[in-house]
Design an enzyme around this catalytic site. Structure first.
Site, PDB file in Angstrom:
ATOM      1  N   SER A   4      36.745  37.002  39.452  1.00 50.53           N
ATOM      2  CA  SER A   4      35.261  37.597  38.069  1.00 50.53           C
ATOM      3  C   SER A   4      36.110  38.762  37.827  1.00 50.53           C
ATOM      4  O   SER A   4      36.492  39.499  36.612  1.00 50.53           O
ATOM      5  CB  SER A   4      34.075  36.604  38.581  1.00 50.53           C
ATOM      6  OG  SER A   4      34.073  35.402  38.311  1.00 50.53           O
ATOM      7  N   LYS A  29      22.372  30.755  42.820  1.00 49.53           N
ATOM      8  CA  LYS A  29      22.193  30.335  40.803  1.00 49.53           C
ATOM      9  C   LYS A  29      20.781  30.122  40.932  1.00 49.53           C
ATOM     10  O   LYS A  29      20.292  30.597  39.710  1.00 49.53           O
ATOM     11  CB  LYS A  29      23.293  29.771  41.109  1.00 49.53           C
ATOM     12  CG  LYS A  29      24.506  30.335  40.631  1.00 49.53           C
ATOM     13  CD  LYS A  29      25.411  28.751  40.343  1.00 49.53           C
ATOM     14  CE  LYS A  29      27.230  29.655  40.186  1.00 49.53           C
ATOM     15  NZ  LYS A  29      27.977  28.103  40.649  1.00 49.53           N
TER      16      LYS A  29
END
Ligand code: ATR
Length: 277
Positions: free
Chosen positions: A19, A68
């Site tokens: 990322s 998450k």
């Protein structure tokens, strides 16, 4: 001198995350002055680390496995797709100081399938392997593409049935075990189990993939995953892994934060070329 707007990805582990690289390329491409780092954050320290990041002037976060669900619980407000998936991969500081939670994984997958690989979803029969967090994040965006139906198959059958039940109001979706897949055929099979990276495969009957069917593994690796190989052995028209989805979900997060859509194709091509080296 004005300091750069700060973003980061939190995960555990995080060392292999692509990322930071992806967002650096997006920033250069779009002329956005941002900084994006990776931070290893154990689940037990998640809330404190997020609070510290935003208190220190941070603008947005990506959260990956296993954070998450915690990010979902942390967000002050959530988009509908994040609410349904019960998982958040993108947190964004809003003008009023609140933290928005979104989930860009599902739209990342749909964009990779439809735009990058010209895979038709409308009218097609879709099989999702696995009923964990990864499956939950992709169901609603797939159902929104007017698919014929989704079947979720899982080792623990009750989880598949319960997950399907949660999305009944959004379209045709059922849950079952792997044994129940005999004599069924699907146009698209998505592997959302965590088996791929350990080199395993759920037990799949022969002739499961329809003629000209497509396989997609949410996982990715430098070598073809075991499920990508299964797709090739079963004559898939395309057998794809999740690298494109990774870049597309990042682009969607970048858009949420910066209001600009970066070009994803050159980034996918670059990352693909690197793993062939
Ligand atoms: P994630 O967030 O990656 O989805 P998860 O919530 O732990 O992770 O879910 C992992 C999924 O992979 C589950 O569907 C799990 O099946 P169970 O619900 O029966 O545990 C599936 N999975 C993991 N190992 C598996 C294996 N060896 N064979 C088949 N399915 C497996």
């Amino acid at each position: 001198m004005k300091s750069l707007d700060r973003y980061a990805v939190f995960g555990y582990p995080i060392t292999h995350s692509k990322s930071p690289r992806i967002h650096k390329i997006f920033a250069e491409q779009t002329g956005q002055a941002i900084e994006y780092s990776a931070q290893e954050v154990p689940a037990g320290q998640f809330s404190a680390a997020v609070a510290a990041f935003f208190a220190d002037g941070g603008k947005g976060l990506n959260c990956t496995i296993p954070l998450k669900e915690l990010a979902w619980a942390y967000a002050d407000v959530k988009t509908e797709r994040a609410e349904l998936s019960k998982a958040v991969n993108t947190l964004a500081l809003q003008a009023d100081g609140s933290i928005l939670g979104d989930n860009t994984d599902g739209i990342g997958l749909v964009t990779d399938l439809m735009t990058n690989h010209a895979v038709t979803l409308a009218g097609n029969r879709i099989l999702i392997l696995g009923a964990g967090g990864a499956s939950r994040g992709i169901i609603a965006p797939i159902l929104e593409q007017s698919v014929h139906s989704i079947v979720i198959a899982n080792r623990t059958v009750d989880k598949a049935i319960n997950l399907a039940q949660e999305f009944h109001h959004k379209g045709s979706i059922t849950g079952c075990g792997f044994n129940d897949l005999k004599n069924q055929q699907f146009d698209l099979i998505i592997n959302a189990t965590s088996t791929s990276l350990s080199g395993q495969l759920p037990p799949l009957p022969e002739a499961l993939l329809a003629k000209n069917g497509v396989c997609y593994d949410l996982a990715y690796n430098n070598e073809p995953t075991v499920f990508v190989r299964w797709g090739l052995e079963n004559h898939a028209l395309k057998s794809l892994d999740g690298l494109g989805m990774l870049v597309e979900q990042a682009a969607e997060a970048f858009f949420i934060w910066r209001g600009i859509r970066p070009k994803t194709r050159p980034v996918i091509e670059l990352l693909n070329a690197e793993r062939k080296m």
